[in-house]
Write a protein that holds these residues in place. Sequence first.
Motif, short mmCIF file in Angstrom:
data_model
loop_
_atom_site.label_atom_id
_atom_site.label_comp_id
_atom_site.label_asym_id
_atom_site.label_seq_id
_atom_site.Cartn_x
_atom_site.Cartn_y
_atom_site.Cartn_z
N ASP A 50 0.82 -1.22 0.00
CA ASP A 50 0.00 0.00 0.00
C ASP A 50 0.85 1.27 0.00
OD1 ASP A 50 -2.23 -1.63 0.08
OD2 ASP A 50 -2.49 -1.45 2.24
N GLY A 51 2.13 1.13 -0.29
CA GLY A 51 3.02 2.28 -0.28
C GLY A 51 3.57 2.57 1.10
N PRO A 52 4.27 3.68 1.25
CA PRO A 52 4.94 3.99 2.52
C PRO A 52 4.00 4.24 3.69
CG PRO A 52 5.14 5.83 0.99
CD PRO A 52 4.52 4.69 0.23
N ASP A 53 2.74 4.57 3.43
CA ASP A 53 1.79 4.82 4.51
C ASP A 53 1.03 3.57 4.94
OD1 ASP A 53 2.48 7.52 4.59
OD2 ASP A 53 1.01 8.02 3.05
N GLY A 54 1.26 2.46 4.24
CA GLY A 54 0.56 1.21 4.57
C GLY A 54 1.43 0.32 5.44
N PRO A 55 0.93 -0.87 5.72
CA PRO A 55 1.67 -1.79 6.59
C PRO A 55 2.91 -2.38 5.90
CG PRO A 55 -0.20 -2.92 5.65
CD PRO A 55 -0.32 -1.47 5.24
N VAL A 92 3.68 -27.17 -6.36
CA VAL A 92 4.82 -28.08 -6.16
C VAL A 92 6.14 -27.53 -6.70
CG1 VAL A 92 3.40 -30.15 -5.97
CG2 VAL A 92 4.19 -29.39 -8.23
N SER A 93 6.16 -26.24 -7.04
CA SER A 93 7.42 -25.61 -7.44
C SER A 93 7.49 -24.21 -6.84
CB SER A 93 7.52 -25.52 -8.97
OG SER A 93 6.66 -24.52 -9.47
N THR A 94 8.70 -23.72 -6.70
CA THR A 94 8.87 -22.37 -6.14
C THR A 94 8.25 -21.32 -7.07
OG1 THR A 94 11.07 -22.17 -7.12
CG2 THR A 94 10.94 -22.98 -4.85
N ASP A 95 8.23 -21.59 -8.35
CA ASP A 95 7.65 -20.65 -9.32
C ASP A 95 6.14 -20.51 -9.18
OD1 ASP A 95 10.17 -20.23 -10.35
OD2 ASP A 95 9.91 -21.64 -12.00
N SER A 96 5.50 -21.42 -8.45
CA SER A 96 4.05 -21.39 -8.33
C SER A 96 3.57 -20.44 -7.23
CB SER A 96 3.50 -22.80 -8.08
OG SER A 96 4.02 -23.33 -6.87
N VAL A 97 4.51 -19.78 -6.53
CA VAL A 97 4.16 -18.86 -5.44
C VAL A 97 4.65 -17.46 -5.80
CG1 VAL A 97 4.49 -18.31 -3.01
CG2 VAL A 97 4.29 -20.70 -3.73
N ASP A 98 3.75 -16.51 -5.69
CA ASP A 98 4.08 -15.10 -5.93
C ASP A 98 4.01 -14.38 -4.58
OD1 ASP A 98 4.13 -12.37 -6.54
OD2 ASP A 98 2.86 -12.60 -8.32
N LEU A 99 5.17 -14.19 -3.94
CA LEU A 99 5.20 -13.56 -2.61
C LEU A 99 4.64 -12.14 -2.64
CD1 LEU A 99 8.56 -14.58 -0.89
CD2 LEU A 99 6.25 -15.35 -0.37
N ALA A 100 4.94 -11.37 -3.66
CA ALA A 100 4.45 -9.99 -3.73
C ALA A 100 2.93 -9.97 -3.80
CB ALA A 100 5.06 -9.26 -4.92
N ALA A 101 2.34 -10.87 -4.57
CA ALA A 101 0.88 -10.92 -4.68
C ALA A 101 0.26 -11.33 -3.34
CB ALA A 101 0.46 -11.89 -5.78
N PHE A 102 0.89 -12.28 -2.64
CA PHE A 102 0.33 -12.69 -1.35
C PHE A 102 0.55 -11.62 -0.29
CE2 PHE A 102 -0.11 -15.26 2.55
CZ PHE A 102 -1.45 -15.58 2.38
N ALA A 103 1.62 -10.84 -0.40
CA ALA A 103 1.81 -9.70 0.50
C ALA A 103 0.67 -8.70 0.32
CB ALA A 103 3.15 -9.03 0.24
N LYS A 104 0.24 -8.51 -0.91
CA LYS A 104 -0.89 -7.60 -1.18
C LYS A 104 -2.18 -8.17 -0.57
CE LYS A 104 -3.06 -5.04 -4.87
NZ LYS A 104 -2.49 -3.79 -5.26
#
Length: 117
Positions: A50-55, A92-104
């Motif tokens: 959410d930018g610098p003002d978000g968590p 079943v692969s590391t490519d199947s997870v999007d950390l940035a999307a889950f952070a959102k």
Amino acid sequence: MSDHAVTLSLSGAYGGIGEPDAVLEGMFKGFESGPGKPSVAGERRTFAPDGPDGPAITCELVKMYDRAYAPACAWAEESDAMLVIDFDPGRVSTDSVDLAAFAKTTAGIYRDVRKPA
């Protein structure tokens, strides 16, 4: 691995948190020693969806049940802390997870759970 369904797990606390950084570290360490034999499969990263003002949302990629990969994201502040895990046995692969999307997604949960009742 037994037959597990897709699961969103939330674990947290609300109240006075004197050392948020220590609580954040403790949540990850507690999870990493818990059920499903989680092992860290990537470096922990902090996002500001959410930018610098978000968590600030801290995430890591974990391998669970020796087969499936899952994002684990958390925040800890002086008033609340939560760890959120999205488990899908089909990842079943590391490519199947999007950390940035889950952070959102986790930032959305942050906003939802912190609303007054």
